[in-house]
Design a protein around this motif. Structure first.
Motif, PDB file in Angstrom:
ATOM      1  N   VAL A  92       0.844  -1.195   0.000  1.00 25.53           N
ATOM      2  CA  VAL A  92       0.000   0.000   0.000  1.00 25.53           C
ATOM      3  C   VAL A  92       0.876   1.240   0.000  1.00 25.53           C
ATOM      4  CG1 VAL A  92      -2.038  -0.998   1.106  1.00 25.53           C
ATOM      5  CG2 VAL A  92      -0.234  -0.015   2.534  1.00 25.53           C
ATOM      6  N   SER A  93       0.304   2.318  -0.539  1.00 24.63           N
ATOM      7  CA  SER A  93       1.038   3.574  -0.666  1.00 24.63           C
ATOM      8  C   SER A  93       1.075   4.304   0.675  1.00 24.63           C
ATOM      9  CB  SER A  93       0.345   4.420  -1.744  1.00 24.63           C
ATOM     10  OG  SER A  93       0.228   5.755  -1.348  1.00 24.63           O
ATOM     11  N   ALA A  94       1.991   5.256   0.764  1.00 26.49           N
ATOM     12  CA  ALA A  94       2.063   6.087   1.973  1.00 26.49           C
ATOM     13  C   ALA A  94       0.825   6.951   2.102  1.00 26.49           C
ATOM     14  CB  ALA A  94       3.300   6.967   1.927  1.00 26.49           C
ATOM     15  N   ARG A  95       0.068   7.078   1.005  1.00 26.55           N
ATOM     16  CA  ARG A  95      -1.147   7.887   1.046  1.00 26.55           C
ATOM     17  C   ARG A  95      -2.401   7.038   1.245  1.00 26.55           C
ATOM     18  NH1 ARG A  95       1.964  10.877  -2.460  1.00 26.55           N
ATOM     19  NH2 ARG A  95       2.228  13.020  -1.772  1.00 26.55           N
ATOM     20  N   HIS A  96      -2.199   5.770   1.518  1.00 28.72           N
ATOM     21  CA  HIS A  96      -3.346   4.895   1.780  1.00 28.72           C
ATOM     22  C   HIS A  96      -3.893   5.182   3.175  1.00 28.72           C
ATOM     23  CE1 HIS A  96      -5.604   1.185   2.594  1.00 28.72           C
ATOM     24  NE2 HIS A  96      -5.738   1.134   1.278  1.00 28.72           N
ATOM     25  N   PRO A  97      -5.225   4.989   3.363  1.00 27.34           N
ATOM     26  CA  PRO A  97      -5.798   5.235   4.696  1.00 27.34           C
ATOM     27  C   PRO A  97      -5.057   4.511   5.835  1.00 27.34           C
ATOM     28  CG  PRO A  97      -7.553   4.882   3.112  1.00 27.34           C
ATOM     29  CD  PRO A  97      -6.265   4.707   2.361  1.00 27.34           C
ATOM     30  N   TRP A  98      -4.482   3.348   5.596  1.00 26.27           N
ATOM     31  CA  TRP A  98      -3.725   2.701   6.671  1.00 26.27           C
ATOM     32  C   TRP A  98      -2.609   3.606   7.181  1.00 26.27           C
ATOM     33  CZ3 TRP A  98      -6.119  -0.719   9.104  1.00 26.27           C
ATOM     34  CH2 TRP A  98      -6.750  -1.821   8.503  1.00 26.27           C
ATOM     35  N   ASN A  99      -2.112   4.445   6.295  1.00 25.26           N
ATOM     36  CA  ASN A  99      -0.978   5.284   6.655  1.00 25.26           C
ATOM     37  C   ASN A  99      -1.347   6.729   6.914  1.00 25.26           C
ATOM     38  OD1 ASN A  99       1.195   3.436   6.562  1.00 25.26           O
ATOM     39  ND2 ASN A  99       0.996   3.374   4.322  1.00 25.26           N
ATOM     40  N   LYS A 100      -2.609   7.045   6.729  1.00 21.68           N
ATOM     41  CA  LYS A 100      -2.971   8.464   6.769  1.00 21.68           C
ATOM     42  C   LYS A 100      -2.994   9.005   8.190  1.00 21.68           C
ATOM     43  CE  LYS A 100      -6.434  11.809   5.777  1.00 21.68           C
ATOM     44  NZ  LYS A 100      -7.860  11.952   5.939  1.00 21.68           N
ATOM     45  N   GLU A 101      -2.563  10.220   8.320  1.00 26.77           N
ATOM     46  CA  GLU A 101      -2.654  10.925   9.583  1.00 26.77           C
ATOM     47  C   GLU A 101      -3.434  12.203   9.305  1.00 26.77           C
ATOM     48  OE1 GLU A 101       0.485  12.593  12.665  1.00 26.77           O
ATOM     49  OE2 GLU A 101       1.321  11.095  11.314  1.00 26.77           O
TER      50      GLU A 101
END
Ligand code: SF4
Ligand code: SF4
Lengths: 564, 432
Positions: A339-348
């Motif tokens: 997954v990308s750094a902009r995926h919800p898993w990574n979102k802040e």
């Protein structure tokens, strides 16, 4: 006049609408119009309200997640509540029993019955009512008075003009009938949901309700009213769409957009859904509304891992700081897919309020994209993907043919009939509204079918007839995600729990996709794109800008959802 | 008094068909930090319904001219012009304001920016803030104080607008607060009323429309000033706890409790706060006497209360005191009453009021401070409630107090004199 400023000396003119009325939540529309060709050339959608649910949920006990996140939206609060419950039960490793799943399904379908008529008659409908049509296009009104309505046998209106009269706010019969029938749906919803729009019986791993025979009977009897009503609604919107598209083919360009559709699907197969992330591609495809992505009219995937995995959220034009500079916490999703750094898993979520600037940040909504493409979701996407995929589980009433949804209507006051919603050749405001009207039929049948399954489960008894499975909130770090659909399309909640406290909570809703601002690649959001290029066809009162409004409203934007 | 005398008094009998004079009143809906759920509830209301009020068919109350962003025909400046006229006093007819959603603390921003916007600076009425470029959005918080001044009455619908609700919960970054907090304790409408509060998340639609009807009947002279409690709630709806009319109360009395969701018995052990929550859903149903939280099987989470959500969190957990009050419910002792009074007092305070040690309500005497004994009890109570989970009480102590509370005082708006409506003096605020 609506002109706020003149852009240049030529025929380009800046026209703004703060706020856009008859949508849910705070929305402003800023446009540039070519006043010689009567066409919108630029459009920006401003989500003008932000409460910060993702920030609020951080640091709370995960037991608060369902009831707090439900309040993100008071139009589809249930959809958020169930999405949250799905995320929780995945994190806790506990799936609901069959009856719990089926009850959720029918409540979710009932939520459409509570809301879609409001869109079709309280929000979008007045744009097609006698007062507005008469004032803005007298020649169309004259034509409507001469045009017989093809579906008179179903809805009872002999002329198209009579339909328009019945759509008049507060006085018209169709306007008022929508208010009355949504109340019937809200009663049905209250029987097992407790209350509408924020259901009180939602819990991870089931529903907190003892469903007795009366609950089923009284729900079924209310759905029964929609077997007729939903057909009338579809018949009305068929006649309206056909009238406009025939009267002037340029109406096909109002709100026209590409055939890029996105949906997580919903309505789980009670015997397939197991609340695990690993099996999401399996149970996802067993949903009555199929998850999927369509690009340029071609079905790309129905696999929930791929659907979710391709999502990225951009905040370049939104009132947030970018969090993605130093990469993300997660390189992969729980099943090991990148997954990308902009995926919800990574979102802040880092809010940064400011005044809007159309060349910079201008909206409280983020810009979610799939494979970096702007995606439309909602009733149309749901019908379209389900129709093309031919994956839905067995149904007594609905068939997916690959190019249409065939709906067999059981007899109520109207005799038995078969309706077919065909994947349209062109996609525009009229087809969006028509699809929404047919999706009311679809949701009615899903609600009906699931209550009938509820009867079956109750008759068979045993563990499948229970509504709730016990769970424990694990210590340590766990994650869960819920994928569902609201009346306006795809919803996901990504949740990260650490030591029984929520560490990150990320919400995407249908209107976040539809009403999103431009992305860093210069692609406008789907609703913005649909307004651009919309011809302004009114012959009188052009300043009302009716066709641009029709284009916006055909998405039924819900800005509370969009920003949360 | 004989019946003839009563009937001869034109103000004595509110039953009598639509108002023959076609009196009108404007209703301005403001959407702050909310979810539209109150609008959804409004559309669900049936006694009276919105359409009856808009068409003017409710006996003795004026026809309502509705200005609602979700229902209005016009957008942009055409929509905003009536709002502007209301503030400028040129509307030509009386109006009421209904706020849905809480008020964010965006008045404290030094420059541009907003958490909830409505209209643009070009629409700004005289006397209202219009800093910045003409296309900069105005804040809902601008409209809220400016419109409140001349309004016949201000209503808060739903728990966000009344007390702050979820947007004001621990950890929020918007500084959200209720309408009362924002306007301040001195606020009076043109008719002398403090803010009228109809809570619920979402509220029962009929609770709101009936309250509106009752206030309009009062303006008409048909009824005396409706009974509002010390927080401005319609007392006839919110005086009782939801537990007293709960259909599971018989189980409670027998001491038989649900162990998990889906069980039929009293829900107190799976997190029901009903015994200390003021709500009428067990009496009125969710809609048309159908549904309702515990009736369907869902435990009460206190969504009508000023302490919602933090003082009822975590949900699905038995409230402190339920073990005591539950198991000995048959021996209805003074101890239970005391416990309940304690958590009811706590639940009737928002975290903002706790921090300020002040309630911004002008409705009653209860607006006082807590006694030292109450504070000590509250300490142990919170220990129990938040055991093993997030302590919202501690979090809320650290939450900054919104800077734009009591905005009218900050703006120098004098609330001690009456405001002329339609050029004629009505009852002064002093007289009331
Ligand atoms: S505790 Fe809750 S469920 Fe039990 S009787 Fe009281 S209100 Fe009803
Ligand atoms: S019973 Fe409780 S949760 Fe339900 S509406 Fe009333 S206060 Fe809210």
């Amino acid at each position: 006049m609506h002109a706020v400023s003149q852009q240049g000396a030529g025929q380009l003119r800046r026209i703004d609408f703060d706020p856009v009325a008859r949508v849910a939540g705070g929305l402003a529309l800023r446009t540039v119009v070519d006043t010689e060709r009567f066409e919108v050339v630029e459009a920006s959608m401003l989500a003008t309200m932000y409460r910060g649910y993702e920030v609020l949920l951080r640091g709370r006990d995960p037991r608060d997640a369902v009831f707090v996140s439900s309040r993100a939206c008071g139009v589809c609060g249930g959809a958020h509540a169930w999405t949250s419950a799905l995320a929780c039960e995945m994190a806790y490793g506990s799936a609901p029993p069959a009856m719990g799943i089926v009850a959720r399904n029918w409540l979710s379908a009932l939520e459409d019955l509570c809301d879609l008529p409001h869109h079709l008659f309280q929000r979008a409908g007045p744009d097609f009512s006698e007062p507005l049509v008469r004032q803005t296009s007298p020649e169309l009104w004259a034509r409507a008075q001469q045009t017989p309505a093809a579906n008179v046998a179903t809805h009872g209106y002999g002329l198209v003009s009579e339909i328009m009269t019945a759509m008049t706010p507060f006085r018209g019969g169709l306007y008022r009938r929508a208010l009355e029938l949504t109340r019937v749906a809200k009663e049905a919803y209250g029987l097992v949901g407790g209350k509408h729009p924020h259901p009180q019986t939602t819990t991870p791993a089931g529903v907190s309700a003892l469903i007795d025979p009366s609950d089923r009977n009284l729900t079924l009897l209310r759905i029964d009213k929609f077997l007729d009503y939903s057909r009338e609604v579809a018949a009305v919107w068929d006649d309206l769409a056909d009238f406009f598209l025939t009267a002037d083919p340029r109406y096909a360009d109002v709100g026209a957009g590409p055939k890029n559709f996105f949906d997580f699907g919903r309505w789980d197969d009670p015997f397939a859904y197991d609340a695990t992330f690993e099996n999401a591609p399996v149970w996802g495809e067993r949903r009555w509304s199929t998850p999927g992505v369509i690009v340029d009219g071609r079905l790309r995937t129905t696999n929930l891992h791929q659907i979710d995995g391709g999502v990225e959220e951009f905040v370049d034009r939104s009132f947030y700081e970018d969090w993605s500079a130093d990469g993300g916490v997660y390189a992969t999703d729980p099943a090991g897919n990148n997954v990308s750094a902009r995926h919800p898993w990574n979102k802040e979520t880092l809010p940064q309020p400011g005044g809007p600037n159309l060349n910079g940040q201008y909206s409280w909504s983020t810009a979610p994209r799939w494979d970096r493409l702007a995606m439309e979701t909602g009733a149309g996407a749901r019908m379209w993907i389900t129709a093309m995929a031919r994956k839905q589980p067995h149904s007594r009433f609905v068939e997916s043919t690959g190019h249409s949804l065939v709906m067999h209507m059981p007899q109520a006051a109207l005799p038995e009939a078969t309706l077919e919603w065909l994947v349209p050749e062109r996609w525009n405001a009229f087809e969006r509204n028509r699809a929404r009207a047919y999706s009311l039929v679809h949701s009615t049948l899903v609600a009906y079918e699931n209550v009938l399954i509820g009867y079956d489960l109750a008759r068979i008894g045993g563990p499948d007839a229970r509504t709730f499975t016990e769970y424990e909130i694990p210590k340590g770090g766990v994650v869960g995600v819920g994928y569902w659909g609201g009346p306006r399309g795809a919803i996901s909640h990504h949740m990260e729990i650490d030591n029984r406290v929520i560490r990150n909570y990320q919400i995407l809703a249908g209107s976040t996709f539809n009403a999103s601002p431009m992305d860093p690649f210069g692609t406008p959001g789907p609703c913005e794109a649909a307004v651009m290029g919309t011809p302004l066809l009114s012959t009188r009162q052009p300043e009302r800008y009716l066709d641009a409004m029709r284009a916006v409203r055909s998405f039924d934007p819900c800005m509370s959802c969009a920003t949360h | 008094m004989s019946y003839d005398e009563v009937a001869a008094d034109p103000l004595s009998n509110p039953v009598g068909g639509p108002d023959p004079d076609d009196n009108i009143i404007h209703l301005f809906w403001l959407q702050g930090m909310g979810c539209d759920g109150c609008t959804t509830a409004l559309l669900a209301a049936n006694r009276p319904s919105l359409e009856e009020m808009v068409l003017g068919t409710v006996p003795r109350i004026p026809r309502i001219i509705l200005h609602h962003p979700m229902l209005d025909d016009d957008s942009g400046p055409d929509f905003m012009s009536a709002y502007r006229q209301a503030v400028e006093g040129t509307l030509g007819a009386p109006y009421v304001v209904v706020l849905e959603g809480s008020i964010p603390d965006d008045q404290s921003f030094p420059g541009e920016g907003y958490f909830a916007a409505l209209g643009v600076a070009a629409d700004a009425p005289q006397g209202m803030r219009a800093t910045g470029r003409p296309d900069q959005p105005l804040r809902v918080s601008d409209w809220a104080w400016a419109m409140a001044r001349r309004a016949e009455a201000c209503f808060s619908i739903g728990t966000c607008a009344t007390w702050g609700g979820i947007p004001a919960a621990a950890g929020n970054i918007t500084g959200s607060m209720g309408f009362m907090d924002y306007l301040g304790r001195e606020y009076r409408s043109a008719r002398g009323l403090p803010v009228v509060n109809v809570p619920g998340c979402a509220p029962i639609g009929d609770n709101f429309t009936e309250t509106l009807m009752q206030v309009l009947l009062y303006f008409d002279g048909a009824v005396k000033l409706p009974e509002f409690d010390e927080l401005g709630r319609p007392e006839w709806m919110f005086a009782e706890t939801v537990h007293r009319h709960c259909m599971k109360a018989g189980y409670y009395e027998e001491g038989v409790f649900a162990h998990e969701p889906g069980d039929n018995e009293c829900l107190v052990e799976i997190g029901c706060w009903g015994p200390v929550v003021q709500c009428n859903i067990t009496e009125r149903g969710a809609i048309n006497h159908t549904g309702g939280c515990m009736i369907a099987g869902g435990a009460c989470i206190g969504c009508t209360m000023p302490g919602f959500p933090d003082k009822y969190s975590p949900f699905y957990k038995a409230p402190p005191g339920s073990a005591v009050s539950g198991t000995v419910s048959r021996i209805y002792g003074g101890g239970i009453r005391r416990l309940r009074r304690l958590s009811m007092t706590a639940g009737n305070h928002t975290p903002i009021w706790d921090r300020a040690d002040h309630i911004p309500s002008a409705w009653g005497i209860a607006a006082g401070q807590k006694t030292p004994a109450q504070k000590v009890n509250a300490y142990f109570y919170k220990k129990l409630q938040y055991k093993g989970t997030v302590n919202h009480s501690a979090r809320n102590k650290k939450q900054p107090q919104p800077g734009s509370r009591d905005i009218l005082k900050q703006k120098g708006v004098d609330m001690s004199a009456s405001v002329p409506v339609l050029g004629e003096r009505v009852v002064t605020r002093e007289e009331l």
